[in-house]
Design a protein around this motif. Structure first.
Motif, short mmCIF file in Angstrom:
data_model
loop_
_atom_site.label_atom_id
_atom_site.label_comp_id
_atom_site.label_asym_id
_atom_site.label_seq_id
_atom_site.Cartn_x
_atom_site.Cartn_y
_atom_site.Cartn_z
N GLU A 149 0.83 -1.21 0.00
CA GLU A 149 0.00 0.00 0.00
C GLU A 149 0.87 1.26 0.00
O GLU A 149 0.56 2.24 -0.67
N ILE A 150 1.97 1.21 0.79
CA ILE A 150 2.84 2.39 0.84
C ILE A 150 3.46 2.62 -0.54
O ILE A 150 3.57 3.77 -0.99
N ALA A 151 3.81 1.52 -1.22
CA ALA A 151 4.37 1.66 -2.56
C ALA A 151 3.35 2.33 -3.48
O ALA A 151 3.71 3.17 -4.32
N VAL A 153 1.10 4.49 -2.55
CA VAL A 153 1.07 5.92 -2.22
C VAL A 153 2.26 6.62 -2.87
O VAL A 153 2.14 7.75 -3.37
N ILE A 154 3.42 5.94 -2.88
CA ILE A 154 4.61 6.55 -3.50
C ILE A 154 4.33 6.82 -4.98
O ILE A 154 4.68 7.88 -5.50
N LEU A 156 1.41 7.39 -6.30
CA LEU A 156 0.48 8.52 -6.35
C LEU A 156 1.24 9.84 -6.24
O LEU A 156 1.02 10.79 -7.00
N VAL A 157 2.19 9.87 -5.27
CA VAL A 157 2.98 11.09 -5.08
C VAL A 157 3.81 11.38 -6.32
O VAL A 157 3.96 12.53 -6.72
N ALA A 158 4.33 10.31 -6.94
CA ALA A 158 5.14 10.51 -8.14
C ALA A 158 4.29 11.16 -9.24
O ALA A 158 4.76 12.07 -9.94
N ILE A 160 1.57 13.07 -8.79
CA ILE A 160 1.29 14.46 -8.40
C ILE A 160 2.53 15.32 -8.66
O ILE A 160 2.44 16.42 -9.22
N ALA A 161 3.71 14.78 -8.26
CA ALA A 161 4.93 15.55 -8.41
C ALA A 161 5.22 15.82 -9.88
O ALA A 161 5.54 16.95 -10.26
N THR A 164 2.80 18.42 -11.16
CA THR A 164 3.10 19.74 -10.59
C THR A 164 4.28 20.38 -11.30
O THR A 164 4.30 21.58 -11.55
N LEU A 165 5.30 19.55 -11.58
CA LEU A 165 6.52 20.12 -12.13
C LEU A 165 6.41 20.42 -13.61
O LEU A 165 7.14 21.26 -14.13
N ARG A 168 2.47 23.71 -16.44
CA ARG A 168 2.49 25.13 -16.11
C ARG A 168 2.34 25.89 -17.41
O ARG A 168 2.70 25.43 -18.48
N GLU B 110 -0.95 22.15 -4.60
CA GLU B 110 -0.01 21.03 -4.63
C GLU B 110 1.01 21.13 -3.51
O GLU B 110 1.51 20.11 -3.03
N LEU B 114 1.64 17.78 -1.45
CA LEU B 114 2.96 17.15 -1.36
C LEU B 114 3.48 17.21 0.08
O LEU B 114 4.12 16.26 0.55
N LEU B 136 10.49 2.35 2.72
CA LEU B 136 9.43 2.93 1.88
C LEU B 136 8.97 4.27 2.45
O LEU B 136 8.70 5.22 1.70
N LEU B 140 9.04 7.82 0.50
CA LEU B 140 7.84 8.66 0.35
C LEU B 140 8.16 10.09 0.79
O LEU B 140 7.82 11.06 0.10
N LEU B 143 10.77 11.64 -1.80
CA LEU B 143 10.19 11.95 -3.12
C LEU B 143 9.36 13.22 -3.05
O LEU B 143 9.45 14.09 -3.93
N ALA B 147 10.21 17.01 -4.98
CA ALA B 147 9.24 17.75 -5.79
C ALA B 147 9.01 19.13 -5.20
O ALA B 147 8.92 20.12 -5.94
N ARG B 153 9.74 26.27 -10.83
CA ARG B 153 10.43 25.77 -12.01
C ARG B 153 11.29 26.85 -12.69
O ARG B 153 12.29 26.53 -13.32
#
Lengths: 199, 487
Positions: A149-151, A153-154, A156-158, A160-161, A164-165, A168, B110, B114, B136, B140, B143, B147, B153
């Motif tokens: 499950e934590i993986a 979430v990681i 998901l964050v990837a 979003i990140a 976000t980056l 734009r 965001e 984040l 992990l 988390l 990561l 970001a 940017r």
């Protein structure tokens, strides 16, 4: 040497060679292709270990999807990374020496024993009715559900990140406005000019 | 092993925070479109609710530790206190960030999403009782941080900082993971409770070369995350390059999580090898204190100065842990929490002095703060006093308790170095105070901040004195927390 061992050495040899060539070749397209060979041979090793599911997924996901995308991007961007590898030959002797010293030291330490082989199950042969996928699922969704499950979430964050980056508004970026393109009229594009006939 | 979903009840604070994160993410898209204030308020609400959940659960544990989820999750006093401090300090840093984000056009949902993901990672690390889960959780956290650092940017400094942070962080994770794989190879288990039993049963651990080999990698990985010398190279660059609001967050709560990682891995899992890892920690700690304090003197950028002072402070934490006693752990824990509070206050002043036009970073921005706004100068004075360790502030008591523990275990020279370097460190804090009180202001623009910022900043500074005069409360909580965990 049994046939299986022969296969193992064959695949491992190809894996190592393609791995080295992936790092050393100059052309990024060749590097990507070497990486594909790497993935293929590791998938083959997994299959000989009766981990069919992992082998198939590696080919489907990495070779089939990720690497094709990768190749596509490399070809489209057409980047010349040669200047990044300029000092390669110059730094090679020093780097090789350091790597060699570290490798020898690590081999000396790790060969000293201490890994308790009895703790691990000896590889068992399974019959044709054995499902590797099911066994994997049992481990992943029961024993290791929490880390799994934590993986998730990681990942998901990837996502979003990454969004976000990259998402734009840049003032000078060129993009199509489909809406306006469709609604375009003849008058917007063509200008009829009446001219005197030349004599 | 078979377990159903009800086993996740033990991790209800994490589950709640994850659900809140997803809700805030969606809300930011639909409800709060163009109005990040709603996202901000929802984030604050989520953090406080999670803190209440942790608090509510900690009353049920009755002074013992419970493990769950197949031994991968632990609830103990230590974890509860660290989690609550992380949640509250993060809430404080988000409140400070609001001003900065608005002024620098970073006011987007965001940032908070984040940030919450990073907090979730820290909480997973704190109650992780399995090497895989610890790793992990760390990833988390890392990561989300990469970001956040890269979020501006168009700022090339921020991109450079993010790149450095990412590459060095990846190397550190690799080192840690390699050490973990060695431990697994020796003991055959990833659960810390099994590792502990395995290594306690081993004789002659300090001559077991394989154990020392794996431990070296693990200590190096942890030192990277702490930013201890000689693994400190990323700290000043990342602190300076990142947007101040991110530096503020990065410099406070994650240090508490790094402390938890140190305790869970070294003090708990590898507790039997204390005589071996304490040598490494001593070297790391002493180098950090000496290098951090000396390098901080030469800085003209306030952010870099704080970065080097962080390195020095982390040296104190490592030296507190190295003695391997409960007193040492609780002194280090006290120090870490106080440090996170001081750091939040220190970076808040940069946000306070900034405005829509400027994003100050230089020491000169402190010039004549007393003439511009005496109250802010006074609060900042308290925070600098606390960082330097001048009584009656909390920083003094934190330093004192670590030095006392180290002396008590007979490391006289170490204690002496700590005292001498604290005196050296006082120089650059006092220089900053001199700039505030005895120099003419360079700018005359009024310092404007919203009411919540003013109240929290004042509270943050006064807390340094309150905790310094009555350190017994937090110190007592820390020592109870350490004694109820499985150390």
């Amino acid at each position: 040497m049994s046939f299986e061992q022969l296969l193992f050495y064959l695949f491992s040899g190809v894996l190592l060679l393609s791995g080295i060539s992936m790092v050393t070749v100059r052309n990024p397209v060749y590097a990507a292709l070497s990486l594909i060979v790497c993935f293929f041979t590791s998938a083959a090793i997994w299959v000989t270990l009766e981990a069919e599911f992992l082998g198939i997924v590696l080919v489907l996901v990495y070779v089939g999807a990720v690497m094709v995308l990768f190749l596509f991007v490399i070809m489209m961007l057409d980047i010349n990374h040669n200047h990044l590898k300029e000092g390669f030959i110059k730094y090679l002797p020093v780097g090789l020496l350091v790597a060699l010293v570290i490798a020898v030291e690590m081999i000396l330490v790790l060969n000293g024993g201490g890994f308790d082989g009895e703790k691990y199950m000896q590889g068992q042969r399974h019959g044709a009715d054995y499902s590797n996928t099911k066994a994997l699922g049992e481990v992943l969704y029961k024993q290791y559900l929490y880390p799994f499950e934590i993986a998730a979430v990681i990942l998901l964050v990837a996502i979003i990140a990454a969004i976000t980056l990259t998402l734009r508004r840049r003032p000078n970026s060129k993009s199509q406005n489909i809406d306006q393109q469709v609604r375009v009229k003849r008058e917007d594009r063509v200008r009829l000019v009446k001219m005197e006939a030349e004599k | 092993m078979n377990f159903d979903m009800s086993a996740f009840a033990i991790a209800s604070p994490e589950v709640f925070l994850l659900a809140a994160l997803c809700t805030v993410l969606l809300m930011d898209l639909w409800v709060a479109k163009g109005a990040p204030l709603i996202t901000y308020l929802a984030t604050q609400l989520a953090l406080w609710a999670t803190a209440l959940l942790v608090l509510g659960k900690s009353f049920n544990s009755e002074g013992a530790f419970i493990t769950g989820l197949g031994g991968m999750y632990i609830v103990d006093g230590l974890g509860d206190i660290l989690k609550i401090s992380i949640l509250l300090i993060s809430s404080l840093t988000f409140a400070y960030s609001r001003k900065y984000l608005r002024e620098q056009n970073m006011w987007r949902g965001e940032f908070f999403v984040l940030g919450m993901a990073a907090i979730l990672g820290m909480m997973i690390m704190i109650s992780g009782y399995n090497l895989l889960v610890l790793y992990l959780g760390l990833e988390l956290l890392a990561l989300s941080m990469y970001a956040l650092v890269a979020m501006q940017r168009d700022n090339s400094n921020a991109s450079e900082a993010a790149m450095k942070y990412f590459v060095l962080g990846a190397i550190a994770s690799g080192l840690l993971l390699y050490g973990i794989s060695m431990l697994y190879g020796m003991s055959g288990s990833l659960n810390i409770i099994d590792l502990k039993a395995y290594f306690q049963a081993q004789a002659g651990l300090h001559t077991n070369i394989l154990f020392l080999f794996s431990m070296t990698f693990i200590v190096a990985g942890i030192a990277f995350k702490f930013g201890a010398v000689p693994f400190h190279m990323w700290v000043p660059d990342v602190y300076q390059g990142a947007p101040t609001a991110v530096t503020l967050f990065l410099g406070s709560a994650p240090k508490i999580a790094a402390f938890a990682l140190l305790i869970r891995l070294l003090a708990d899992g590898l507790g039997a090898g204390q005589s071996s890892w304490s040598q490494m920690l001593m070297l790391l700690g002493l180098l950090s204190i000496v290098m951090g304090n000396l390098m901080a003197i030469a800085q003209t950028s306030l952010k870099r100065m704080f970065a080097y002072s962080t390195i020095a402070h982390m040296g104190f934490v490592l030296l507190g842990v190295l003695v391997g006693t409960e007193d040492g752990y609780s002194a280090a824990m006290f120090y870490t929490i106080i440090y996170a509070l001081m750091s939040a206050g220190g970076f808040a002043v940069l946000i306070l002095l900034g405005n829509r036009m400027s994003d100050p970073d230089n020491l000169d921005c402190l010039r004549g703060l007393n003439d511009r706004h005496p109250w802010y100068a006074f609060i900042m004075l308290l925070i600098f006093f606390s960082m330097a360790g001048i009584p009656p502030t909390a920083g003094f008591y934190a330093k004192l308790s670590v030095i006392k523990v180290v002396m008590g275990e007979g490391y006289l020279l170490v204690a002496l170095t700590m005292v001498v370097m604290s005196v050296v460190g006082a120089f650059y804090y006092l220089r900053a105070i001199k700039l505030m009180y005895f120099d003419e202001p360079e700018e005359s623009t009024p310092i404007v901040a919203e009411v919540d910022f003013q109240v929290l900043f004042s509270f943050n500074g006064l807390l340094m004195v309150i905790l310094g005069v009555f350190p017994g409360v937090l110190m007592g909580i820390c020592s109870i927390a350490v004694s109820t965990s499985n150390l």
